[in-house]
Motif scaffolding. Structure first.
Motif, mmCIF file in Angstrom:
data_model
loop_
_atom_site.group_PDB
_atom_site.id
_atom_site.type_symbol
_atom_site.label_atom_id
_atom_site.label_comp_id
_atom_site.label_asym_id
_atom_site.label_seq_id
_atom_site.Cartn_x
_atom_site.Cartn_y
_atom_site.Cartn_z
ATOM 1 N N ASN A 1 2.463 4.170 -10.852
ATOM 2 C CA ASN A 1 2.198 2.649 -11.506
ATOM 3 C C ASN A 1 2.194 1.648 -10.197
ATOM 4 N N CYS B 1 2.001 2.264 -7.145
ATOM 5 C CA CYS B 1 0.839 2.381 -6.032
ATOM 6 C C CYS B 1 -0.291 1.767 -6.657
ATOM 7 N N LEU B 2 -0.582 1.823 -8.064
ATOM 8 C CA LEU B 2 -1.684 1.069 -8.633
ATOM 9 C C LEU B 2 -1.497 -0.374 -8.592
ATOM 10 N N ARG B 3 -0.145 -0.860 -8.944
ATOM 11 C CA ARG B 3 0.024 -2.140 -9.232
ATOM 12 C C ARG B 3 0.100 -2.971 -7.839
ATOM 13 N N THR B 4 0.368 -2.474 -6.795
ATOM 14 C CA THR B 4 0.558 -2.837 -5.413
ATOM 15 C C THR B 4 -0.591 -2.411 -4.161
ATOM 16 N N ALA B 5 -1.742 -1.777 -5.215
ATOM 17 C CA ALA B 5 -2.801 -1.175 -4.398
ATOM 18 C C ALA B 5 -2.498 -0.497 -3.137
ATOM 19 N N CYS B 6 -1.354 0.286 -3.096
ATOM 20 C CA CYS B 6 -1.100 1.017 -1.975
ATOM 21 C C CYS B 6 -1.148 2.618 -2.029
ATOM 22 N N ARG C 1 -8.918 -5.627 -9.125
ATOM 23 C CA ARG C 1 -8.713 -5.888 -7.652
ATOM 24 C C ARG C 1 -8.092 -4.856 -7.331
ATOM 25 N N ASN C 2 -6.739 -4.396 -8.108
ATOM 26 C CA ASN C 2 -5.948 -3.340 -7.394
ATOM 27 C C ASN C 2 -6.643 -1.982 -7.315
ATOM 28 N N ASN D 1 -9.033 -2.249 -4.009
ATOM 29 C CA ASN D 1 -8.130 -2.263 -2.921
ATOM 30 C C ASN D 1 -7.526 -0.959 -2.805
ATOM 31 N N LEU D 2 -7.313 -0.159 -3.589
ATOM 32 C CA LEU D 2 -6.755 1.075 -3.233
ATOM 33 C C LEU D 2 -7.801 2.062 -2.828
#
Length: 143
Positions: free
Chosen positions: A8, A10-15, A137-138, A141-142
């Motif tokens: 979650n 990773c998804l939230r921060t697009a990392c 967007r997340n 961006n990921l």
């Protein structure tokens, strides 16, 4: 930190953690090509981190959910569509051909097998399409 919280995050921060992007390439000789000196005799297998595979699956499922729940997929799309298969595509083509022949029309069929199509996918266009389709967007961006 729980596994769910990690994904979650990773998804939230697009990392997508850089270390997860590393792969080990294993060249496998194609059947019947063992004696060839051509480099194309190998089929490269890319082994990536299991955590990366899980994150990829989560990402794919989220993008597919967005496209299906917003009716963004063509009715002629059979791949990556729940409860559809190659058989469905062939049956739709058969019905189209049969209807056209019944109407006295001529039919021409062109079939392409594009070698390495996925490998040659132009990612900037894919990402632009996700933006145009208002994918969260997340997620793009990921990707």
């Amino acid at each position: 930190m729980s596994t769910t919280a990690l994904y979650n995050g990773c998804l939230r921060t697009a990392c997508f953690p850089r270390i997860w992007k590393r792969a080990k390439i294993i060249p496998i000789v194609k059947p019947g090509r063992e004696t060839s000196d051509d480099i194309s005799k190998y089929h490269p297998i890319s082994l990536i981190n299991t955590a990366a595979k899980v994150l990829e699956k989560v990402l794919i499922h989220r993008i597919m959910h967005h496209t299906h729940s917003n009716n963004l997929m063509s009715k002629n799309q059979y791949g990556f569509t729940p409860q559809t298969s190659t058989v469905d595509a062939v049956m739709a083509m058969k019905d189209f051909v049969q209807d056209s022949l019944n109407d006295g029309q001529y039919i021409a069929l062109i079939s392409l097998d594009v070698k390495g199509a996925f490998d040659a996918a132009w990612w900037p266009s894919i990402l632009t399409s996700l933006k145009i389709l208002k994918c969260p967007r997340n997620l793009y961006n990921l990707a």
